[in-house]
Design an enzyme around this catalytic site. Structure first.
Site, PDB file in Angstrom:
ATOM      1  N   SER A 198       0.839  -1.201   0.000  1.00 50.11           N
ATOM      2  CA  SER A 198       0.000   0.000   0.000  1.00 50.11           C
ATOM      3  C   SER A 198       0.872   1.248   0.000  1.00 50.11           C
ATOM      4  O   SER A 198       1.978   1.251   0.561  1.00 50.11           O
ATOM      5  CB  SER A 198      -0.862  -0.018   1.264  1.00 50.11           C
ATOM      6  OG  SER A 198      -1.445   1.234   1.484  1.00 50.11           O
ATOM      7  N   TYR A 213      -1.904  -1.103  10.839  1.00 49.56           N
ATOM      8  CA  TYR A 213      -2.136  -1.630   9.485  1.00 49.56           C
ATOM      9  C   TYR A 213      -0.921  -1.328   8.600  1.00 49.56           C
ATOM     10  O   TYR A 213      -0.376  -2.210   7.931  1.00 49.56           O
ATOM     11  CB  TYR A 213      -3.411  -1.014   8.873  1.00 49.56           C
ATOM     12  CG  TYR A 213      -3.512  -1.248   7.379  1.00 49.56           C
ATOM     13  CD1 TYR A 213      -3.811  -2.512   6.881  1.00 49.56           C
ATOM     14  CD2 TYR A 213      -3.277  -0.206   6.456  1.00 49.56           C
ATOM     15  CE1 TYR A 213      -3.872  -2.737   5.500  1.00 49.56           C
ATOM     16  CE2 TYR A 213      -3.344  -0.425   5.100  1.00 49.56           C
ATOM     17  CZ  TYR A 213      -3.646  -1.693   4.617  1.00 49.56           C
ATOM     18  OH  TYR A 213      -3.693  -1.907   3.260  1.00 49.56           O
ATOM     19  N   LYS A 248       2.104  -3.815   6.604  1.00 46.20           N
ATOM     20  CA  LYS A 248       2.510  -3.786   5.188  1.00 46.20           C
ATOM     21  C   LYS A 248       4.019  -3.583   5.094  1.00 46.20           C
ATOM     22  O   LYS A 248       4.707  -4.227   4.294  1.00 46.20           O
ATOM     23  CB  LYS A 248       1.772  -2.666   4.435  1.00 46.20           C
ATOM     24  CG  LYS A 248       0.295  -2.925   4.264  1.00 46.20           C
ATOM     25  CD  LYS A 248       0.023  -4.090   3.324  1.00 46.20           C
ATOM     26  CE  LYS A 248      -1.406  -4.548   3.330  1.00 46.20           C
ATOM     27  NZ  LYS A 248      -1.640  -5.850   2.711  1.00 46.20           N
TER      28      LYS A 248
HETATM   29  P1  NAD Z   1     -10.867  -7.307   0.956  1.00 39.84           P
HETATM   30  O1  NAD Z   1     -11.105  -7.332   2.430  1.00 39.84           O
HETATM   31  O2  NAD Z   1     -12.027  -7.086   0.073  1.00 39.84           O
HETATM   32  O3  NAD Z   1     -10.146  -8.661   0.513  1.00 39.84           O
HETATM   33  C1  NAD Z   1      -9.278  -9.373   1.344  1.00 39.84           C
HETATM   34  C2  NAD Z   1      -9.736 -10.838   1.352  1.00 39.84           C
HETATM   35  O4  NAD Z   1      -8.847 -11.589   2.187  1.00 39.84           O
HETATM   36  C3  NAD Z   1     -11.141 -11.020   1.913  1.00 39.84           C
HETATM   37  O5  NAD Z   1     -11.898 -11.803   1.010  1.00 39.84           O
HETATM   38  C4  NAD Z   1     -10.921 -11.740   3.247  1.00 39.84           C
HETATM   39  O6  NAD Z   1     -11.993 -12.618   3.546  1.00 39.84           O
HETATM   40  C5  NAD Z   1      -9.623 -12.481   2.987  1.00 39.84           C
HETATM   41  N1  NAD Z   1      -8.800 -12.764   4.167  1.00 39.84           N
HETATM   42  C6  NAD Z   1      -8.439 -11.912   5.169  1.00 39.84           C
HETATM   43  N2  NAD Z   1      -7.664 -12.542   6.049  1.00 39.84           N
HETATM   44  C7  NAD Z   1      -7.511 -13.820   5.610  1.00 39.84           C
HETATM   45  C8  NAD Z   1      -6.829 -14.960   6.110  1.00 39.84           C
HETATM   46  N3  NAD Z   1      -6.131 -14.909   7.243  1.00 39.84           N
HETATM   47  N4  NAD Z   1      -6.888 -16.111   5.406  1.00 39.84           N
HETATM   48  C9  NAD Z   1      -7.599 -16.184   4.258  1.00 39.84           C
HETATM   49  N5  NAD Z   1      -8.275 -15.141   3.750  1.00 39.84           N
HETATM   50  C10 NAD Z   1      -8.246 -13.974   4.419  1.00 39.84           C
HETATM   51  O7  NAD Z   1      -9.727  -6.227   0.689  1.00 39.84           O
HETATM   52  P2  NAD Z   1      -9.195  -5.638  -0.689  1.00 39.84           P
HETATM   53  O8  NAD Z   1      -9.591  -4.222  -0.746  1.00 39.84           O
HETATM   54  O9  NAD Z   1      -9.528  -6.536  -1.806  1.00 39.84           O
HETATM   55  O10 NAD Z   1      -7.633  -5.657  -0.387  1.00 39.84           O
HETATM   56  C11 NAD Z   1      -6.801  -6.728  -0.790  1.00 39.84           C
HETATM   57  C12 NAD Z   1      -5.400  -6.477  -0.293  1.00 39.84           C
HETATM   58  O11 NAD Z   1      -4.935  -5.222  -0.794  1.00 39.84           O
HETATM   59  C13 NAD Z   1      -5.269  -6.378   1.232  1.00 39.84           C
HETATM   60  O12 NAD Z   1      -4.069  -7.014   1.612  1.00 39.84           O
HETATM   61  C14 NAD Z   1      -5.197  -4.897   1.496  1.00 39.84           C
HETATM   62  O13 NAD Z   1      -4.479  -4.584   2.670  1.00 39.84           O
HETATM   63  C15 NAD Z   1      -4.453  -4.405   0.263  1.00 39.84           C
HETATM   64  N6  NAD Z   1      -4.737  -2.993  -0.049  1.00 39.84           N
HETATM   65  C16 NAD Z   1      -6.029  -2.596  -0.232  1.00 39.84           C
HETATM   66  C17 NAD Z   1      -6.312  -1.258  -0.492  1.00 39.84           C
HETATM   67  C18 NAD Z   1      -7.730  -0.778  -0.674  1.00 39.84           C
HETATM   68  O14 NAD Z   1      -7.958   0.434  -0.627  1.00 39.84           O
HETATM   69  N7  NAD Z   1      -8.720  -1.637  -0.907  1.00 39.84           N
HETATM   70  C19 NAD Z   1      -5.246  -0.329  -0.573  1.00 39.84           C
HETATM   71  C20 NAD Z   1      -3.940  -0.775  -0.401  1.00 39.84           C
HETATM   72  C21 NAD Z   1      -3.697  -2.123  -0.144  1.00 39.84           C
HETATM   73  C1  UD1 Z   2      -6.960   5.248   3.707  1.00 41.16           C
HETATM   74  C2  UD1 Z   2      -5.971   4.785   4.749  1.00 41.16           C
HETATM   75  C3  UD1 Z   2      -4.771   4.177   4.044  1.00 41.16           C
HETATM   76  C4  UD1 Z   2      -5.202   3.064   3.091  1.00 41.16           C
HETATM   77  C5  UD1 Z   2      -6.190   3.678   2.091  1.00 41.16           C
HETATM   78  C6  UD1 Z   2      -6.681   2.706   1.064  1.00 41.16           C
HETATM   79  C7  UD1 Z   2      -6.313   6.302   6.661  1.00 41.16           C
HETATM   80  C8  UD1 Z   2      -5.713   7.396   7.496  1.00 41.16           C
HETATM   81  N1  UD1 Z   2      -5.588   5.910   5.585  1.00 41.16           N
HETATM   82  O1  UD1 Z   2      -6.337   6.229   2.935  1.00 41.16           O
HETATM   83  O2  UD1 Z   2      -3.862   3.660   4.997  1.00 41.16           O
HETATM   84  O3  UD1 Z   2      -4.091   2.530   2.405  1.00 41.16           O
HETATM   85  O4  UD1 Z   2      -7.311   4.190   2.839  1.00 41.16           O
HETATM   86  O5  UD1 Z   2      -7.669   1.868   1.562  1.00 41.16           O
HETATM   87  O6  UD1 Z   2      -7.371   5.780   6.973  1.00 41.16           O
HETATM   88  N2  UD1 Z   2     -12.708  11.311   3.402  1.00 41.16           N
HETATM   89  C9  UD1 Z   2     -13.753  12.121   3.809  1.00 41.16           C
HETATM   90  N3  UD1 Z   2     -14.844  11.547   4.373  1.00 41.16           N
HETATM   91  C10 UD1 Z   2     -14.977  10.197   4.544  1.00 41.16           C
HETATM   92  C11 UD1 Z   2     -13.913   9.359   4.106  1.00 41.16           C
HETATM   93  C12 UD1 Z   2     -12.789   9.945   3.549  1.00 41.16           C
HETATM   94  O7  UD1 Z   2     -13.673  13.347   3.677  1.00 41.16           O
HETATM   95  O8  UD1 Z   2     -15.988   9.730   5.070  1.00 41.16           O
HETATM   96  C13 UD1 Z   2     -11.524  11.925   2.752  1.00 41.16           C
HETATM   97  C14 UD1 Z   2     -10.222  11.664   3.479  1.00 41.16           C
HETATM   98  O9  UD1 Z   2      -9.961  12.673   4.428  1.00 41.16           O
HETATM   99  C15 UD1 Z   2      -9.212  11.684   2.307  1.00 41.16           C
HETATM  100  C16 UD1 Z   2     -10.031  11.112   1.123  1.00 41.16           C
HETATM  101  O10 UD1 Z   2     -11.392  11.306   1.493  1.00 41.16           O
HETATM  102  O11 UD1 Z   2      -8.839  12.983   1.998  1.00 41.16           O
HETATM  103  C17 UD1 Z   2      -9.775   9.644   0.885  1.00 41.16           C
HETATM  104  O12 UD1 Z   2      -9.969   8.913   2.092  1.00 41.16           O
HETATM  105  P1  UD1 Z   2      -9.930   7.318   2.164  1.00 41.16           P
HETATM  106  O13 UD1 Z   2     -10.819   6.754   1.119  1.00 41.16           O
HETATM  107  O14 UD1 Z   2     -10.190   6.929   3.571  1.00 41.16           O
HETATM  108  O15 UD1 Z   2      -8.442   6.953   1.736  1.00 41.16           O
HETATM  109  P2  UD1 Z   2      -7.036   7.459   2.339  1.00 41.16           P
HETATM  110  O16 UD1 Z   2      -7.217   8.423   3.445  1.00 41.16           O
HETATM  111  O17 UD1 Z   2      -6.201   7.883   1.200  1.00 41.16           O
END
Ligand code: NAD
Ligand code: UD1
Length: 340
Positions: A129, A152, A156
């Site tokens: 991330s 979190y 990572k």
């Molecule tokens: P998500 O929660 O939709 O998907 C994660 C999946 O992993 C889920 O289906 C959950 O059931 C499964 N899971 C969790 N723990 C597990 C375990 N111990 N064993 C087996 N399965 C397990 O999340 P996502 O948004 O698809 O994210 C996927 C990955 O990307 C995560 O590692 C997350 O940290 C990373 N990531 C996500 C974002 C985002 O904004 N969505 C941003 C940066 C990084």
């Molecule tokens: C968040 C996480 C980050 C993670 C990323 C992707 C925090 C501090 N950071 O980032 O670690 O990798 O999600 O999942 O939580 N906002 C509002 N109102 C809301 C929600 C968000 O104004 O209800 C604003 C936030 O202040 C920000 C933007 O929207 O400026 C995006 O927010 P968000 O979707 O939570 O993502 P990040 O903050 O970038």
């Protein structure tokens, strides 16, 4: 040969599985095995994946911390490479239950790596991330120092460091640590998308639930940042572009010797109010909002230097903010309660 996808029924995993199943260039022709403990997803996703692609995958309900379950998977299938999405991802929750995050994300990954090593599977794509950049100034590039401000983010960063060490210890490993910026959007079919449990923490799921009437109004976290309109700016990336980044990483793993961190972002920033206004326009629904104080830990502006992914993987994003919002809205309006 099979590809193992941990967390494959989740948001990003399911979109990546669809893109892998739909590959037409014959570059990756493997069976797909998903392992997921369903802690944040539903088996309904599997039916939807088949509806979109007309193909099936092997699904195993198991936890990546369960070494014997992983052992069975690696014995029963000839796994060639792993895409590792499984993990917990809510920043706020990670402050409340840090041990669950370290156990799931760090211990889970170590168990997976041990089983991979035992079976001589040394190709891995990992979901990292942009949170690992801490408070560096954007554009964020892979050469910058890394840090984390919450459990979190620490998980990572720890996993990235473990992966660098593993690759250093044995030259046969090829690992891509993909640093995602802000994934939003959904598959254009409207059949799969993001379906968070409880009240969403992230902006887009919140806005779209306001638009369908599940939530009353958006809280905008601060309008006094030094940005175009005072609200936070982020690098939103379409989940399909992100999924295609995984396909490219997999196709180029051979060339990635050792462990490489690679940003997956667009390189562009969009503010909260730009998102809200675009969403209203595209959906035709007004989004009530109220400006409240800044959220602790938020930065004003976060966006990627996306040049390395372009150089190494020949990947760049295709979809605009308008596409991302239109696809989010199609998914949310067709599935007001997500998969429930
Ligand atoms: P998500 O929660 O939709 O998907 C994660 C999946 O992993 C889920 O289906 C959950 O059931 C499964 N899971 C969790 N723990 C597990 C375990 N111990 N064993 C087996 N399965 C397990 O999340 P996502 O948004 O698809 O994210 C996927 C990955 O990307 C995560 O590692 C997350 O940290 C990373 N990531 C996500 C974002 C985002 O904004 N969505 C941003 C940066 C990084
Ligand atoms: C968040 C996480 C980050 C993670 C990323 C992707 C925090 C501090 N950071 O980032 O670690 O990798 O999600 O999942 O939580 N906002 C509002 N109102 C809301 C929600 C968000 O104004 O209800 C604003 C936030 O202040 C920000 C933007 O929207 O400026 C995006 O927010 P968000 O979707 O939570 O993502 P990040 O903050 O970038």
């Amino acid at each position: 040969m099979s590809l193992l996808i941990t967390g494959g029924t989740g948001y990003i995993g399911s979109h990546t599985v669809v893109e892998l199943l739909q590959l037409t260039d014959g570059n990756i022709e493997q069976d797909i095995v998903i392992v997921d403990n369903l802690s944040n997803s539903s088996t309904k996703v599997l039916e939807r994946i088949t509806q979109i692609t007309d193909k099936t995958v092997t699904f195993i309900e198991a936890d990546i911390r369960d070494e014997s379950a992983l052992e069975r998977i690696f014995t029963q299938h000839t796994i060639e490479a792993v895409i590792h999405f499984a993990g917990l991802k809510a920043v706020g929750e990670s402050n409340e239950i840090p041990l669950a995050y370290y156990d799931n994300n760090v211990s889970g990954t170590v168990t997976l790596l041990q089983v991979m090593k035992k079976h001589q599977v040394k190709k891995l794509v990992f979901s990292s991330s942009a949170t690992v950049y801490g408070d560096n100034e954007s554009p964020l590039h892979e050469g910058m120092t890394t840090s984390a401000t919450n459990p979190y983010g620490q998980t990572k960063l720890m996993v990235e460091n473990i992966l660098f060490d593993v690759a250093k210890s044995d030259a046969d490993w090829s690992i891509a640590c993909l640093r995602y910026f802000n994934p939003i959007g959904a598959h254009q079919s409207g059949l799969i998308g993001e379906s968070p449990n409880g009240i969403p923490n992230n902006l887009l799921p919140y806005v779209s639930q306001v638009a369908v009437g599940r939530l009353k109004e958006l809280q905008v976290f601060g309008d006094d940042y030094n940005t175009i309109d005072g609200t936070g700016v982020r690098d939103y990336i379409h989940v399909i572009d992100l999924a295609l980044g995984h396909v490219k990483a997999l196709q180029n793993l051979e060339a990635i010797k050792g462990c490489k961190a690679i940003n997956l972002g667009t390189g562009n920033g969009t503010s909260v109010l730009e998102i809200v206004n675009n969403f209203s326009e595209i959906s035709g629904v007004s989004i009530p909002y109220k400006v409240v104080p800044r959220r602790a830990g938020d930065l004003a502006t976060v966006y990627a230097d996306a040049s390395l992914a372009n150089e190494l993987l020949a990947w760049k994003t295709q979809y605009s903010i308008t596409d991302m919002i239109a696809d989010t809205w199609r998914w949310q309006s067709k599935n007001p309660n997500g998969y429930n």
